[in-house]
Design a protein around this motif. Structure first.
Motif, short mmCIF file in Angstrom:
data_model
loop_
_atom_site.label_atom_id
_atom_site.label_comp_id
_atom_site.label_asym_id
_atom_site.label_seq_id
_atom_site.Cartn_x
_atom_site.Cartn_y
_atom_site.Cartn_z
N ARG A 113 0.84 -1.20 0.00
CA ARG A 113 0.00 0.00 0.00
C ARG A 113 0.89 1.26 0.00
NH1 ARG A 113 -1.50 3.96 -0.67
NH2 ARG A 113 -3.36 5.15 -0.05
N VAL A 114 1.99 1.21 0.75
CA VAL A 114 2.93 2.33 0.76
C VAL A 114 3.68 2.41 -0.57
CG1 VAL A 114 4.96 3.33 1.88
CG2 VAL A 114 3.20 2.22 3.26
N GLN A 115 4.07 1.25 -1.08
CA GLN A 115 4.84 1.21 -2.33
C GLN A 115 4.06 1.84 -3.48
OE1 GLN A 115 8.17 -0.16 -2.40
NE2 GLN A 115 8.09 1.18 -4.18
N ALA A 116 2.74 1.68 -3.48
CA ALA A 116 1.91 2.28 -4.53
C ALA A 116 2.08 3.80 -4.52
CB ALA A 116 0.45 1.89 -4.32
N ASP A 117 2.03 4.41 -3.35
CA ASP A 117 2.21 5.85 -3.25
C ASP A 117 3.65 6.26 -3.57
OD1 ASP A 117 -0.17 7.23 -2.78
OD2 ASP A 117 -0.20 6.70 -0.67
#
Length: 430
Positions: free
Chosen positions: A196-200
């Motif tokens: 989820r963080v990697q997407a941002d």
């Protein structure tokens, strides 16, 4: 007299008329681009207004009365959203967007996108948006339309496991705008896990490289919606004077296990390995926050390049719900542009920050209950978060937050429609 001789005699007059027309065009452009916009010129934008004649099923509702909290109108509106016929009429299938965007000009006109800056102030203060989406194309498109401005730049991350129709529809929509693009490296997002963080992060990198002019970065999900116009957002950000705004508090003891025990992803879900993690690098104090932030360009540069932050990122990859502490921790590193000192004196709650308005079930309460943080939810709860209904709007538009979460066209499309209409009217009349 021959036709040729007549044309020669008329030529000076034609040139003079042409010159006058060119001068008038230049004058109109200068007026349109001036700093002090005269409201008298706003009538030319009337075609951008949302009106009851647009054919939208939601237009049967009295948005003015809803926003004023009229109990009778609110009750009638709630009953309407429960009917099967209404729910069926308001839903737009993914295929509509795939077909409608075959003609981008017609699509943008029919959906009333604002394709020119509404003021020089906005034009001179471009923003960068990350939008992480996995379903509900209608929600996404209405969010994009509400925040779209040609001077801004938008990165859209669609979950790799999203349905083919969702991916195709969102790609079709983004292809109609030169400043909206799909992320270069999509990931398979897992709830409460590192992807989820990697997407941002992937959108941050793309946005940073796509433009050198944007001033602030704002990350969104498909069920967010603005509470402010683009001009109001710009003015709120300018008033920060380069500071960032997000929830960032001391980590509660009940959440410390999230960063003390190693996690891993198994079959698309996060699982506890039972292993104890080493302390955070550089003895960094781990803060508590949430996934949504408002940060300046220097903060984003630090996230992408700073050695301490890169070490923190590597350390955080096997934690639980890293999006709820990573940004908040970086925000309290004194050398990061726009940050705050780590002392508890500088703690900032979600209610004092401007990034996101969220109603948590355990903080709600009836009017007069002093322990309550905000009024009861007038919609439904999903994972203890209020999915807003029309009864929430009057309270929401009085808050200072830039965005609110969550909205859902499946549950209450009228709440989104009335907020859209309210914001569009403000944008065109301010």
């Amino acid at each position: 007299m021959s036709l040729t001789r007549k044309l020669r005699r008329l030529q000076p007059h034609l040139l003079r008329v042409t010159g006058i027309l060119v001068s008038l065009c230049m004058l109109s452009l200068l007026i349109a681009s001036s700093v002090d916009w005269d409201p008298a010129y706003r009538f030319t934008y009337s075609w951008l207004e949302y009106t009851d004649a647009d054919g939208s099923p939601e237009a049967v509702c009295n948005c003015s009365a809803i926003l004023q909290g009229d109990d009778q109108v609110l009750e009638h509106t709630k009953l309407l959203t429960f009917t099967k016929d209404f729910k069926k009429r308001v839903q737009i299938p993914d295929e509509y967007y795939i077909n409608a965007t075959q003609d981008c000009r017609k699509f943008k006109l029919s959906r009333k996108y604002i394709t020119f800056p509404l003021s020089e102030e906005e034009d001179n203060f471009p923003l960068a948006y990350s939008m992480v989406v996995h379903h509900k194309v209608q929600n996404f498109e209405r969010l994009l339309r509400a925040i779209y401005a040609p001077q801004n730049v938008y990165c859209v991350h669609v979950d790799k496991k999203a349905k083919d129709s969702v991916f195709a529809a969102i790609m079709a929509i983004t292809s109609c705008f030169p400043n909206v693009f799909m992320v270069s490296r999509p990931v398979d997002v897992v709830y409460a896990a590192w992807p989820r963080v990697q997407a941002d992060l992937n959108c941050m990198a793309d946005l940073y490289n796509a433009s050198t002019t944007w001033k602030y970065f704002i990350n969104l999900c498909g069920q967010d919606f603005p509470l402010k116009t683009n001009l109001e957002i710009v003015r709120s950000l300018r008033s920060l004077n380069g500071k960032n705004s997000m929830e960032s508090e001391q980590m509660p003891s009940g959440k410390k296990w999230r960063v003390e025990r190693a996690q891993r992803i198994v079959d698309g879900q996060i699982q506890d390995t039972g292993q104890t993690k080493s302390p955070a690098p550089f003895n960094l104090p781990i803060m508590s926050g949430n996934a949504y932030i408002v940060v300046n360009r220097g903060y984003v540069r630090s996230v992408l390049e700073d050695s301490q932050i890169l070490a923190l990122i590597e350390w955080a990859k096997d934690t639980y719900s890293p999006d709820e502490f990573l940004w908040a921790t970086i925000q309290r590193m004194p050398h990061v542009p726009g940050s705050l000192w780590p002392s508890a004196k500088y703690d900032q709650t979600d209610m004092t920050a401007i990034a996101r308005l969220v109603k948590w079930a355990w903080h709600e309460g009836s009017e007069g209950l002093l322990e309550a943080v905000y009024p009861v939810c007038h919609g439904n709860h999903v994972r203890s978060i209020c999915v807003y209904g029309v009864g929430d709007l009057q309270w929401m538009i009085g808050q200072h937050h830039l965005f609110a979460n969550k909205f859902d066209t499946d549950m209450d499309p009228i709440a989104i429609y009335c907020l859209e209409k309210y914001l569009r009217h403000k944008a065109l009349s301010s």
